[in-house]
Write a protein that holds these residues in place. Structure first.
Motif, mmCIF file in Angstrom:
data_model
loop_
_atom_site.group_PDB
_atom_site.id
_atom_site.type_symbol
_atom_site.label_atom_id
_atom_site.label_comp_id
_atom_site.label_asym_id
_atom_site.label_seq_id
_atom_site.Cartn_x
_atom_site.Cartn_y
_atom_site.Cartn_z
ATOM 1 N N LYS A 163 -37.571 9.573 28.545
ATOM 2 C CA LYS A 163 -38.916 9.617 28.916
ATOM 3 C C LYS A 163 -39.076 8.303 29.745
ATOM 4 O O LYS A 163 -40.305 8.197 29.712
ATOM 5 N N TYR A 206 -38.948 5.256 29.108
ATOM 6 C CA TYR A 206 -39.427 3.997 28.400
ATOM 7 C C TYR A 206 -38.324 2.921 28.433
ATOM 8 O O TYR A 206 -37.035 3.241 28.033
ATOM 9 N N ASN A 230 -44.231 13.139 20.848
ATOM 10 C CA ASN A 230 -45.906 13.564 21.056
ATOM 11 C C ASN A 230 -46.567 12.250 20.407
ATOM 12 O O ASN A 230 -47.728 11.862 21.122
ATOM 13 N N GLU A 275 -46.505 9.166 22.789
ATOM 14 C CA GLU A 275 -47.331 9.330 23.826
ATOM 15 C C GLU A 275 -48.883 9.218 23.568
ATOM 16 O O GLU A 275 -49.580 8.633 24.430
ATOM 17 N N GLU A 288 -51.325 6.380 24.866
ATOM 18 C CA GLU A 288 -52.583 6.940 25.613
ATOM 19 C C GLU A 288 -54.038 6.170 25.157
ATOM 20 O O GLU A 288 -54.961 5.964 25.832
#
Length: 122
Positions: A24, A26, A114, A117, A121
């Motif tokens: 992803k 990171y 999930n 993330e 955010e």
């Protein structure tokens, strides 16, 4: 690029999380005990820490106390516990110390991604 510190003493969990997070995009750091976690967090200033509780040397609760009170990133760090300690008291203790969430083992990598993330955010 967001930086994530994985803190766990189980090699299979470390390998799976490292692979999924790098996929992803990171930047991933690995600590296998609490002492190493504190050192790496203070040196690399991650955006989020995925933190186990039961580890050698210093447990996850103590690592979280350090991150939230003494670390240079104490005001911005996000922490998600992953632990086999699944009693209500354990979860409440983790959240009351300042963890942003608490997932119990075994957990789904997709659910953890999930959660990461979502936390990043906010």
């Amino acid at each position: 690029m967001k930086k994530i510190l994985i803190v766990d003493d189980e090699p299979n969990i470390i390998m799976a999380l490292e692979y999924a997070l790098k996929k992803k995009s990171y930047l991933v750091y690995i600590a296998r005990d609490g002492d190493e976690a504190i050192r790496l967090a203070d040196e690399n200033l991650p955006d989020l820490v995925v933190l186990d509780i039961m580890m050698p040397k210093v447990d996850g609760y103590e690592v979280l106390r350090h991150l939230k009170s003494e670390s240079p990133i104490k005001d911005s760090i996000k922490v998600v516990f992953i632990s086999a300690k699944n009693k209500e008291d354990d979860i409440e203790q983790g959240l009351s110390l300042g963890a942003d969430n608490y997932l119990t083992k075994p957990f789904s990598i997709k659910k953890l991604l999930n959660e990461i993330e979502t936390q990043l955010e906010n």
